[in-house]
Design a protein around this motif. Structure first.
Motif, PDB file in Angstrom:
ATOM      1  N   THR A   1       0.837  -1.206   0.000  1.00 25.44           N
ATOM      2  CA  THR A   1       0.000   0.000   0.000  1.00 25.44           C
ATOM      3  C   THR A   1       0.869   1.252   0.000  1.00 25.44           C
ATOM      4  O   THR A   1       0.566   2.230  -0.708  1.00 25.44           O
ATOM      5  N   HIS A   2       1.934   1.229   0.759  1.00 20.24           N
ATOM      6  CA  HIS A   2       2.845   2.377   0.787  1.00 20.24           C
ATOM      7  C   HIS A   2       3.431   2.610  -0.604  1.00 20.24           C
ATOM      8  O   HIS A   2       3.482   3.743  -1.087  1.00 20.24           O
ATOM      9  N   LEU A   3       3.849   1.552  -1.269  1.00 19.05           N
ATOM     10  CA  LEU A   3       4.399   1.676  -2.616  1.00 19.05           C
ATOM     11  C   LEU A   3       3.357   2.210  -3.598  1.00 19.05           C
ATOM     12  O   LEU A   3       3.676   3.019  -4.477  1.00 19.05           O
ATOM     13  N   ALA A   4       2.115   1.775  -3.440  1.00 22.29           N
ATOM     14  CA  ALA A   4       1.047   2.273  -4.313  1.00 22.29           C
ATOM     15  C   ALA A   4       0.890   3.783  -4.157  1.00 22.29           C
ATOM     16  O   ALA A   4       0.703   4.514  -5.134  1.00 22.29           O
ATOM     17  N   HIS A   5       0.966   4.258  -2.918  1.00 22.28           N
ATOM     18  CA  HIS A   5       0.843   5.695  -2.672  1.00 22.28           C
ATOM     19  C   HIS A   5       2.062   6.461  -3.168  1.00 22.28           C
ATOM     20  O   HIS A   5       1.932   7.593  -3.659  1.00 22.28           O
ATOM     21  N   ILE A   6       3.240   5.863  -3.052  1.00 21.77           N
ATOM     22  CA  ILE A   6       4.444   6.505  -3.598  1.00 21.77           C
ATOM     23  C   ILE A   6       4.299   6.682  -5.098  1.00 21.77           C
ATOM     24  O   ILE A   6       4.600   7.749  -5.654  1.00 21.77           O
ATOM     25  N   TRP A   7       3.823   5.627  -5.759  1.00 18.78           N
ATOM     26  CA  TRP A   7       3.642   5.698  -7.210  1.00 18.78           C
ATOM     27  C   TRP A   7       2.605   6.755  -7.580  1.00 18.78           C
ATOM     28  O   TRP A   7       2.833   7.572  -8.482  1.00 18.78           O
ATOM     29  N   ALA A   8       1.491   6.768  -6.883  1.00 23.97           N
ATOM     30  CA  ALA A   8       0.422   7.718  -7.205  1.00 23.97           C
ATOM     31  C   ALA A   8       0.891   9.157  -7.013  1.00 23.97           C
ATOM     32  O   ALA A   8       0.461  10.061  -7.739  1.00 23.97           O
ATOM     33  N   ALA A   9       1.787   9.381  -6.048  1.00 24.82           N
ATOM     34  CA  ALA A   9       2.271  10.731  -5.787  1.00 24.82           C
ATOM     35  C   ALA A   9       3.171  11.242  -6.908  1.00 24.82           C
ATOM     36  O   ALA A   9       3.298  12.456  -7.102  1.00 24.82           O
ATOM     37  N   GLN A  10       3.771  10.321  -7.660  1.00 23.51           N
ATOM     38  CA  GLN A  10       4.689  10.734  -8.716  1.00 23.51           C
ATOM     39  C   GLN A  10       4.049  10.711 -10.098  1.00 23.51           C
ATOM     40  O   GLN A  10       4.664  11.162 -11.072  1.00 23.51           O
ATOM     41  N   VAL A  11       2.832  10.230 -10.181  1.00 20.03           N
ATOM     42  CA  VAL A  11       2.137  10.133 -11.471  1.00 20.03           C
ATOM     43  C   VAL A  11       1.004  11.155 -11.501  1.00 20.03           C
ATOM     44  O   VAL A  11       0.095  11.099 -10.673  1.00 20.03           O
ATOM     45  N   PRO A  12       1.021  12.082 -12.435  1.00 20.94           N
ATOM     46  CA  PRO A  12      -0.022  13.109 -12.498  1.00 20.94           C
ATOM     47  C   PRO A  12      -1.429  12.520 -12.539  1.00 20.94           C
ATOM     48  O   PRO A  12      -1.707  11.605 -13.315  1.00 20.94           O
ATOM     49  N   GLN A  13      -2.300  13.013 -11.662  1.00 21.35           N
ATOM     50  CA  GLN A  13      -3.717  12.666 -11.595  1.00 21.35           C
ATOM     51  C   GLN A  13      -3.987  11.244 -11.105  1.00 21.35           C
ATOM     52  O   GLN A  13      -5.143  10.816 -11.061  1.00 21.35           O
ATOM     53  N   ALA A  14      -2.961  10.504 -10.723  1.00 19.63           N
ATOM     54  CA  ALA A  14      -3.180   9.119 -10.272  1.00 19.63           C
ATOM     55  C   ALA A  14      -3.884   9.089  -8.919  1.00 19.63           C
ATOM     56  O   ALA A  14      -3.751   9.996  -8.109  1.00 19.63           O
ATOM     57  N   GLN A  15      -4.647   8.034  -8.696  1.00 18.70           N
ATOM     58  CA  GLN A  15      -5.318   7.849  -7.415  1.00 18.70           C
ATOM     59  C   GLN A  15      -5.139   6.417  -6.935  1.00 18.70           C
ATOM     60  O   GLN A  15      -4.864   5.512  -7.727  1.00 18.70           O
TER      61      GLN A  15
END
Length: 223
Positions: free
Chosen positions: A56-70
């Motif tokens: 889950t932490h990795l998913a949030h890291i990815w979403a923070a670096q990808v524009p508009q990701a949730q």
């Protein structure tokens, strides 16, 4: 930011920031895949590992670096929400627990058709997910997948020592051994319990000892 309430009356923040992700040999490859984005085969990736390994932490890291990701949980994906969810990059946490496999099938197809990146997490490799829909399983098996390993006792002890040192806490080897024998083998759990012990020691004006550690674990988990 979510918080966990301790029985001591203290609250501990849960941060999903990259700087709060503890990198260890078992998760380096998974983090490397996030850094390869958007160069993912078929614009998709699946991360898998036991509870507490940092998916889950990795998913949030990815979403923070990808524009508009949730980031969403499995319960948020239904037949009525799939089209809206497929409008932008998406991380679906616990994708192996989706209640409607047809909705997941449509999500995978729509994300590919629309050119949006899709990150899935699960407790096991996608090829082992419990879905009876052949077309869905075919697409899941075609996704690149990266496992995340749990730290062993020696690595978990080293992680705890580092976390205590980062907080300038002088903790004996007996405390580290006590924790290793009782907490979940994950960096997330290690960070949580070190923060809890730091907060308890500060609140009570005492050192982090086995006695304090036992009390904090018993109060929260009934160990």
């Amino acid at each position: 930011m979510k918080t966990r309430q301790l029985s001591l009356g203290l609250t501990l923040p849960i941060s999903w920031a990259r700087e709060d992700f503890l990198v260890v040999p078992g998760n380096e490859a998974a983090l490397g895949w996030l850094d390869r984005w958007p160069d993912w085969p078929n614009n998709a990736l699946a991360l898998h590992g036991n509870a507490g390994t940092g998916k889950t932490h990795l998913a949030h890291i990815w979403a923070a670096q990808v524009p508009q990701a949730q980031v969403i949980g499995a319960d948020a994906l239904t037949a009525s929400t799939v089209d809206q969810l497929a409008q932008r990059p998406l991380a679906l946490d616990d994708a192996d627990r989706v209640g409607d496999p047809v909705a997941l099938f449509h999500l995978v197809n729509l994300m590919r058709e629309r050119g949006h990146s899709l990150l899935l997490t699960g407790s096991s490799p996608p090829a082992q997910w419990p879905y009876a829909l052949p077309d869905l399983m075919s697409r899941l098996k075609a996704m690149p997948a990266q496992g995340i390993e749990e730290p062993d006792d020696a690595l978990l002890a080293a992680v705890l020592v580092k976390l205590f040192a980062d907080r300038q806490l002088n903790v004996g080897e007996d405390v580290v051994k006590y924790l290793v024998a009782r907490i979940e083998r994950s960096c997330h759990a290690a960070r949580h319990w070190v923060a809890a012990l730091d907060a308890a020691a500060l609140a009570q004006g005492r050192a982090v000892t086995v006695a304090l550690t036992r009390k904090v674990l018993e109060d929260e988990n009934g160990f």
